[in-house]
Scaffold this motif. Structure first.
Motif, PDB file in Angstrom:
ATOM      1  N   PRO A  57      11.685  -3.468  -0.152  1.00 34.51           N
ATOM      2  CA  PRO A  57      10.887  -3.475  -1.255  1.00 34.51           C
ATOM      3  C   PRO A  57      10.260  -5.019  -1.735  1.00 34.51           C
ATOM      4  N   HIS A  58      10.912  -5.941  -1.196  1.00 33.29           N
ATOM      5  CA  HIS A  58      10.541  -7.411  -1.673  1.00 33.29           C
ATOM      6  C   HIS A  58       9.457  -7.825  -0.453  1.00 33.29           C
ATOM      7  N   TYR A  59       9.148  -7.006   0.425  1.00 34.46           N
ATOM      8  CA  TYR A  59       8.204  -7.398   1.445  1.00 34.46           C
ATOM      9  C   TYR A  59       6.895  -6.828   1.353  1.00 34.46           C
ATOM     10  N   GLY A  60       6.522  -6.622  -0.104  1.00 30.23           N
ATOM     11  CA  GLY A  60       5.175  -5.837   0.046  1.00 30.23           C
ATOM     12  C   GLY A  60       3.868  -6.500   0.520  1.00 30.23           C
ATOM     13  N   GLN A  61       4.045  -7.820   0.402  1.00 30.95           N
ATOM     14  CA  GLN A  61       2.992  -8.558   1.082  1.00 30.95           C
ATOM     15  C   GLN A  61       2.591  -8.646   2.459  1.00 30.95           C
ATOM     16  N   GLN A  83       0.804  -1.128   0.205  1.00 33.32           N
ATOM     17  CA  GLN A  83       0.155  -0.010  -0.092  1.00 33.32           C
ATOM     18  C   GLN A  83       0.809   1.084  -0.044  1.00 33.32           C
ATOM     19  N   ALA A  84       1.852   1.264   0.664  1.00 31.89           N
ATOM     20  CA  ALA A  84       2.766   2.228   0.996  1.00 31.89           C
ATOM     21  C   ALA A  84       3.541   2.453  -0.251  1.00 31.89           C
ATOM     22  N   MET A  85       4.005   1.445  -0.961  1.00 34.59           N
ATOM     23  CA  MET A  85       4.768   1.473  -2.020  1.00 34.59           C
ATOM     24  C   MET A  85       4.211   1.968  -3.213  1.00 34.59           C
ATOM     25  N   LEU A  86       2.921   1.699  -3.225  1.00 34.33           N
ATOM     26  CA  LEU A  86       2.205   2.183  -4.638  1.00 34.33           C
ATOM     27  C   LEU A  86       1.671   3.711  -4.411  1.00 34.33           C
ATOM     28  N   SER A 139      -4.683  10.086  -7.335  1.00 31.23           N
ATOM     29  CA  SER A 139      -5.479   9.942  -6.292  1.00 31.23           C
ATOM     30  C   SER A 139      -5.099   8.562  -5.554  1.00 31.23           C
ATOM     31  N   ALA A 140      -4.532   8.804  -4.410  1.00 32.21           N
ATOM     32  CA  ALA A 140      -3.764   7.604  -3.656  1.00 32.21           C
ATOM     33  C   ALA A 140      -4.105   7.722  -2.390  1.00 32.21           C
ATOM     34  N   ALA A 141      -4.282   6.699  -1.509  1.00 29.71           N
ATOM     35  CA  ALA A 141      -4.298   6.617  -0.002  1.00 29.71           C
ATOM     36  C   ALA A 141      -3.029   7.363   0.437  1.00 29.71           C
TER      37      ALA A 141
END
Ligand SMILES: [Zn+2]
Length: 663
Positions: free
Chosen positions: A628-632, A521-524, A559-561
């Protein structure tokens, strides 16, 4: 007359692409990785004289060019990028070229390798990507080729295709390859490889040469990889149809990259060392020999190949682990989707290839979920029959979603036009919720009425419900198609609770409680903010570096959270949380383990905070690459650059209590 024309048109459509105008290369290339020099010659044959444009990188000099036996003038190349050699009419082109290759830079990561796809060489490895202009490619055309490679002894290399011959003599390694099918371009790999080989007799009765081309430091991994490839070829031959090539090789790369091509996959040395690659990515790459390199997606009309490959590889392996793993995989897809800024969403039909995290969420995950829902709708045997039919009819052809739909329609005997239309051409997803539920006693038992709601325009979906009753649980599916639909169910026992789609079988927008925040969520986000709770310069610099790595494309006005990255030493973080009256460090992280702890938390105003709590500046600097590899994940504990523990905050399903007062 009309009839003749239509028969002719049908024949033309049915002819395999190879029989039409695919140019044939006959290439010889000599490479010296030490000096980074390439010399090549190519004879290109076309089935009839026609205008041709050749694309060759401006770093190469054309030494000679002849068209249909006559010497042709070579235009002065531009200073950079590609030279375009425009020929008004050609049936046979003979060309020689030579030039210097870029020094292979081991510090490049996968994204850089994709972005700066220049032909690179060095003693540790040579990688000449298709599309980098290292050979004279025919513009706008698939190509087939015969290829002769010449390297100094000690180096070995390959291109995609059948290995025809290979020998070492006179201080040179020489190998010849043949790729008779229409291909999307030629990539070349070389390095100080040790080769391991095995011949496999496949389920379909053909013989396939399996190989590893590994750097000496990982040579001992070869046997395990060969075993795994054999297993995947067997799985997919039985599932889809015969493997369409005569070889499959795993090739190691000195840079941390990962590419799949027909007959081979090119993976970084460090990637190959990861224990889970053999059970995940490798199978995905093998399957691309059917989907992507066996049947080509019609890119202009959408790439179905990643979704089908994700469904039949990555997801299928989770299903083999068990129901729980499969449910977790679907939940992860829906979570990723829920955490994507709506402005990044796009119809699946518009997905062409993976360029950033958001396109993966649609092009891989949503597409895989569409195949999952399709299988639920038509049944596994019709689904498998459709897959086999699609392969039989489209092998080595360009196919679109329409051909896929048609194969599944004929296999299932059902009209799937509206199913594909709503999932392919619409942006977004249904936001299903239980608007009301009530239970009424009847003569024979109970009548349960459930009202499901969704925003307009409504999707047509079959929604699983889990109904807990005094006599146990039932799990019916109910079909809805309106913004508000009430369904009635007769049951012998008193219903107590209704849960909406508890196993995440429908592609939909999860409710907030169903999708607790994950790092992706943060990464996007398009508008990240950062607080560094320390003035120490080492920590400030490391925090900037981490932010740059984490936010893929910061600065984009979308538009992003909103997301805030809060970075600081352990004690300062605790102080900051207490001062702001916010939830304290979660119990999973309370003991202060590790050199760094990262977790997500939804703040009251809809903002998501990513907390990064570290021992010191070096502990923070160590996160920039791995995080960044731990987005999930929702939380991760690091010791240095290694994640020692991680997890996802639990999802709260949508539950409707039918007797809230009595419970
Ligand atoms: Zn893929």
């Amino acid at each position: 007359m009309i009839r003749l024309v239509s028969i002719f048109a049908a024949l033309l459509l049915a002819a395999p692409a190879a029989a039409r105008a695919v140019p044939a290369h006959d290439i010889s290339v000599r490479i010296d990785p030490q000096e980074r020099v390439l010399e090549g010659r190519d004879t290109i044959r076309l089935d009839s004289p026609r205008p041709v444009t050749l694309l060759l990188s401006a770093r190469f000099r054309v030494n000679s060019l002849s068209v249909d036996g006559r010497t042709a003038r070579v235009p002065e190349p531009p200073r950079e990028a590609l030279q375009r050699i425009v020929l008004r009419s050609a049936r046979r082109i003979d060309i020689r070229w030579s030039g210097a290759l870029v020094a292979l830079d081991r510090s490049l990561d996968h994204r850089d390798t994709l972005t700066y796809g220049a032909p690179a060489s060095g003693p540790e490895g040579t990688y000449l990507p298709a599309g980098s202009g290292w050979y004279p490619a025919v513009d706008g055309s698939l190509e087939r080729y015969r290829f002769a490679l010449d390297l100094p002894v000690g180096q070995r290399g390959l291109v995609a295709g059948r290995l025809v011959e290979e020998r070492e003599a006179g201080g040179r390694y020489r190998a010849r390859f043949d790729f008779p099918q229409p291909s999307e371009g030629i990539a070349l790999m070389a390095g100080p490889y040790r080769i391991e080989q095995r011949r496999l007799r496949t389920a379909a009765g053909s013989t396939v040469r399996l190989r590893t081309y590994f750097h000496p430091e990982i040579a001992e991994l070869a046997r395990g990889y060969l075993d795994s490839i054999a297993g995947y070829l067997d799985l997919y031959e039985r599932w889809i149809g015969a493997y369409p090539f005569s070889e499959f090789s795993v090739v190691s790369s000195p840079t941390p990259t990962g590419f799949g091509m027909p007959t081979l996959t090119y993976l970084g040395i460090d990637v190959l060392r990861l224990p889970f690659i053999r059970t995940t990515s490798l199978g995905h790459e093998v399957l691309h020999n059917w989907w992507g390199n066996g049947v080509y997606p019609d890119y202009a009309r959408g790439n179905w190949a990643e979704g089908l490959t994700t469904f039949m590889a990555d997801y299928a392996y989770r299903e083999r682990e068990g129901d729980q793993a499969a449910t977790a995989a679907r939940l992860a897809w829906l979570r990723d989707y829920a955490s994507m800024p709506p402005g990044d969403d796009a119809p699946l039909a518009r997905f062409t290839s993976r360029t950033h995290g958001a396109s993966q969420v649609v092009g891989y995950n949503k597409a895989a979920m569409v195949f999952f829902m399709l299988r639920e709708a038509i049944g596994a045997s019709a689904f498998d029959a459709g897959v086999r039919r699609f392969w039989r009819e489209q092998r080595f052809r360009v196919a679109s979603w329409d051909e896929l739909r048609s194969a599944f329609e004929r296999a299932s005997g059902r009209d799937l036009a509206s199913f594909f239309a709503q999932w392919l051409s619409r942006t977004g997803a249904p936001d299903l919720r239980i608007a009301n539920a009530r239970a009424v006693p009847t003569i024979t038992g109970w009548r349960l009425e459930v009202t499901l709601a969704q925003e307009a325009p409504a999707y047509v979906v079959s929604v699983p419900l889990a109904i807990q009753s005094s006599g146990g649980e039932i799990t019916p599916r109910v079909g809805i198609g309106g913004e508000r639909d009430t369904v009635a169910l007769e049951m012998p026992h008193e219903p107590l609770t209704v849960v909406l789609d508890p196993d995440f079988r429908v592609f939909r927008r999860l409710a907030a409680a169903e999708a607790p925040p994950i790092l992706r969520q943060a990464m996007l986000t398009g508008s990240p903010m950062m607080f560094a709770l320390s003035a120490e310069s080492g920590l400030q610099i490391a925090a900037q570096e981490l932010a740059a790595r984490l936010f893929e494309r910061s600065g984009a006005a979308r538009s992003a959270a909103p997301v805030t990255l809060v970075v600081g030493p352990h004690a300062d973080i605790d102080e900051w949380l207490a001062a702001g009256g916010m939830a304290q460090r979660p119990p999973a992280l309370a003991s202060g383990r590790g050199s760094a702890q990262v977790w997500t938390v939804r703040a009251g105003d809809g903002r998501t905070n990513v907390m990064v709590s570290v021992r010191d500046a070096p502990s923070l600097a160590a996160l920039a690459r791995p995080l960044p590899h731990y987005g999930q994940q929702s939380w991760i504990v690091f010791e240095g650059a290694r994640a020692i523990e991680r997890g996802v905050w639990p999802a709260q399903p949508q539950v409707w209590e039918l007797r809230p007062a009595a419970r």
